[in-house]
Design a protein around this motif. Structure first.
Motif, PDB file in Angstrom:
ATOM      1  N   GLY A  84      47.142  46.907  -8.605  1.00 18.45           N
ATOM      2  CA  GLY A  84      46.053  46.025  -8.215  1.00 18.45           C
ATOM      3  C   GLY A  84      45.242  45.501  -9.377  1.00 18.45           C
ATOM      4  N   ARG A  85      45.207  46.254 -10.461  1.00 18.04           N
ATOM      5  CA  ARG A  85      44.561  45.805 -11.685  1.00 18.04           C
ATOM      6  C   ARG A  85      45.030  46.723 -12.803  1.00 18.04           C
ATOM      7  N   THR A  86      44.825  46.285 -14.023  1.00 15.70           N
ATOM      8  CA  THR A  86      45.186  47.124 -15.151  1.00 15.70           C
ATOM      9  C   THR A  86      44.001  47.999 -15.558  1.00 15.70           C
ATOM     10  N   PHE A  87      44.311  49.239 -15.938  1.00 14.71           N
ATOM     11  CA  PHE A  87      43.283  50.142 -16.442  1.00 14.71           C
ATOM     12  C   PHE A  87      43.502  50.443 -17.917  1.00 14.71           C
ATOM     13  N   SER A  88      44.245  49.591 -18.589  1.00 15.94           N
ATOM     14  CA  SER A  88      44.594  49.859 -19.986  1.00 15.94           C
ATOM     15  C   SER A  88      43.377  49.909 -20.894  1.00 15.94           C
ATOM     16  N   THR A  89      42.276  49.290 -20.492  1.00 12.91           N
ATOM     17  CA  THR A  89      41.066  49.308 -21.332  1.00 12.91           C
ATOM     18  C   THR A  89      40.020  50.279 -20.799  1.00 12.91           C
ATOM     19  N   SER A  90      40.374  51.092 -19.822  1.00 11.56           N
ATOM     20  CA  SER A  90      39.426  51.977 -19.145  1.00 11.56           C
ATOM     21  C   SER A  90      39.765  53.444 -19.368  1.00 11.56           C
ATOM     22  N   ALA A  91      38.753  54.272 -19.247  1.00 10.36           N
ATOM     23  CA  ALA A  91      38.982  55.714 -19.229  1.00 10.36           C
ATOM     24  C   ALA A  91      39.574  56.104 -17.878  1.00 10.36           C
ATOM     25  N   MET A  92      40.403  57.134 -17.920  1.00 13.59           N
ATOM     26  CA  MET A  92      40.988  57.680 -16.700  1.00 13.59           C
ATOM     27  C   MET A  92      40.867  59.190 -16.752  1.00 13.59           C
ATOM     28  N   GLY A  93      41.052  59.827 -15.620  1.00 16.07           N
ATOM     29  CA  GLY A  93      40.892  61.279 -15.633  1.00 16.07           C
ATOM     30  C   GLY A  93      41.511  61.949 -14.424  1.00 16.07           C
ATOM     31  N   TRP A  94      41.490  63.274 -14.487  1.00 16.97           N
ATOM     32  CA  TRP A  94      41.943  64.123 -13.386  1.00 16.97           C
ATOM     33  C   TRP A  94      40.812  65.083 -13.010  1.00 16.97           C
ATOM     34  N   PHE A  95      40.611  65.210 -11.715  1.00 14.49           N
ATOM     35  CA  PHE A  95      39.715  66.211 -11.161  1.00 14.49           C
ATOM     36  C   PHE A  95      40.517  67.053 -10.174  1.00 14.49           C
ATOM     37  N   ARG A  96      39.968  68.187  -9.785  1.00 11.15           N
ATOM     38  CA  ARG A  96      40.622  69.006  -8.763  1.00 11.15           C
ATOM     39  C   ARG A  96      39.571  69.628  -7.861  1.00 11.15           C
ATOM     40  N   GLN A  97      40.010  69.952  -6.665  1.00 10.52           N
ATOM     41  CA  GLN A  97      39.114  70.584  -5.709  1.00 10.52           C
ATOM     42  C   GLN A  97      39.880  71.660  -4.948  1.00 10.52           C
ATOM     43  N   ALA A  98      39.433  72.880  -5.127  1.00  8.26           N
ATOM     44  CA  ALA A  98      40.008  74.017  -4.419  1.00  8.26           C
ATOM     45  C   ALA A  98      39.262  74.210  -3.100  1.00  8.26           C
ATOM     46  N   PRO A  99      39.881  74.863  -2.123  1.00  5.60           N
ATOM     47  CA  PRO A  99      39.223  75.073  -0.833  1.00  5.60           C
ATOM     48  C   PRO A  99      37.882  75.788  -0.985  1.00  5.60           C
ATOM     49  N   GLY A 100      36.850  75.212  -0.393  1.00  9.61           N
ATOM     50  CA  GLY A 100      35.533  75.816  -0.427  1.00  9.61           C
ATOM     51  C   GLY A 100      34.779  75.634  -1.719  1.00  9.61           C
ATOM     52  N   LYS A 101      35.341  74.864  -2.642  1.00  4.97           N
ATOM     53  CA  LYS A 101      34.686  74.662  -3.940  1.00  4.97           C
ATOM     54  C   LYS A 101      34.400  73.189  -4.160  1.00  4.97           C
ATOM     55  N   GLU A 102      33.534  72.920  -5.122  1.00  3.70           N
ATOM     56  CA  GLU A 102      33.222  71.548  -5.472  1.00  3.70           C
ATOM     57  C   GLU A 102      34.342  70.952  -6.335  1.00  3.70           C
ATOM     58  N   ARG A 103      34.384  69.643  -6.309  1.00  2.35           N
ATOM     59  CA  ARG A 103      35.350  68.950  -7.166  1.00  2.35           C
ATOM     60  C   ARG A 103      34.968  69.182  -8.623  1.00  2.35           C
ATOM     61  N   GLU A 104      35.951  69.497  -9.454  1.00  4.25           N
ATOM     62  CA  GLU A 104      35.662  69.783 -10.856  1.00  4.25           C
ATOM     63  C   GLU A 104      36.564  68.978 -11.779  1.00  4.25           C
ATOM     64  N   THR A 164      41.658  59.555 -11.313  1.00  2.00           N
ATOM     65  CA  THR A 164      40.504  58.659 -11.273  1.00  2.00           C
ATOM     66  C   THR A 164      40.584  57.638 -12.394  1.00  2.00           C
ATOM     67  N   ALA A 165      39.856  56.556 -12.219  1.00  2.00           N
ATOM     68  CA  ALA A 165      39.771  55.542 -13.260  1.00  2.00           C
ATOM     69  C   ALA A 165      38.383  54.932 -13.251  1.00  2.00           C
ATOM     70  N   SER A 166      37.972  54.523 -14.420  1.00  2.00           N
ATOM     71  CA  SER A 166      36.635  53.956 -14.586  1.00  2.00           C
ATOM     72  C   SER A 166      36.726  52.451 -14.860  1.00  2.00           C
ATOM     73  N   ASP A 167      35.590  51.798 -14.752  1.00  4.55           N
ATOM     74  CA  ASP A 167      35.515  50.405 -15.187  1.00  4.55           C
ATOM     75  C   ASP A 167      35.199  50.319 -16.680  1.00  4.55           C
ATOM     76  N   TYR A 168      34.920  51.471 -17.285  1.00  4.75           N
ATOM     77  CA  TYR A 168      34.496  51.498 -18.682  1.00  4.75           C
ATOM     78  C   TYR A 168      35.357  52.450 -19.487  1.00  4.75           C
ATOM     79  N   ASN A 169      35.332  52.278 -20.788  1.00  7.83           N
ATOM     80  CA  ASN A 169      36.065  53.174 -21.660  1.00  7.83           C
ATOM     81  C   ASN A 169      35.164  54.332 -22.081  1.00  7.83           C
ATOM     82  N   LEU A 170      34.767  55.134 -21.110  1.00  9.65           N
ATOM     83  CA  LEU A 170      33.893  56.273 -21.370  1.00  9.65           C
ATOM     84  C   LEU A 170      34.399  57.453 -20.559  1.00  9.65           C
ATOM     85  N   VAL A 171      34.927  58.446 -21.255  1.00 10.63           N
ATOM     86  CA  VAL A 171      35.425  59.639 -20.576  1.00 10.63           C
ATOM     87  C   VAL A 171      34.236  60.482 -20.122  1.00 10.63           C
ATOM     88  N   SER A 172      34.164  60.743 -18.836  1.00 11.33           N
ATOM     89  CA  SER A 172      33.083  61.532 -18.250  1.00 11.33           C
ATOM     90  C   SER A 172      33.662  62.765 -17.580  1.00 11.33           C
TER      91      SER A 172
END
Length: 122
Positions: free
Chosen positions: A25-45, A95-103
């Motif tokens: 749908g769009r390119t993310f080549s100029t954006s930061a991307m990442g991985w998060f995970r969520q275990a049962p009963g826990k917050e997304r990390e 995940t992907a961002s609109d910006y090149n900033l890893v959070s």
């Protein structure tokens, strides 16, 4: 815009898996991307993040075991997970961002995939 995560499954402790995240749908080549995970009963990390030029950041719990990478020509990101532990069991989201900033915060990313389940047995 769609992020499609794949590669999850069931693996024994000590094993490896490679997750992929294909963007469309769009390119993310100029954006930061990442991985998060969520275990049962826990917050997304936060798990790992990567800038457009492949500068990386990792959660302490996965450092030296997981490797994040990206192929901008394919609009795809990867997470190589080695030496898996039962505590790595979770749904993994790309995940992907609109910006090149890893959070390390979920609010740092505007786009989310549907998640892929990783189960590590002891």
């Amino acid at each position: 815009v769609q992020l499609q995560a794949s590669g999850g499954g069931l693996v024994q402790a000590g094993g490896s898996l490679r997750l992929s995240c294909a963007a469309s749908g769009r390119t993310f080549s100029t954006s930061a991307m990442g991985w998060f995970r969520q275990a049962p009963g826990k917050e997304r990390e936060f798990v790992a993040g990567i800038s457009r030029r492949s500068n990386t950041d990792y959660a302490d719990s996965v450092k030296d075991r997981f490797t994040i990478s990206r192929d901008n020509t394919k609009n795809t990101m990867y997470l190589q997970m080695d030496s898996l532990k039962p505590e790595d069991t979770a749904v993994y989201y790309c995940t992907a961002s609109d910006y090149n900033l890893v959070s390390n915060k979920p609010e740092g990313y505007a786009y989310w995939g549907q998640g892929t389940l990783v189960t590590v047995s002891s």
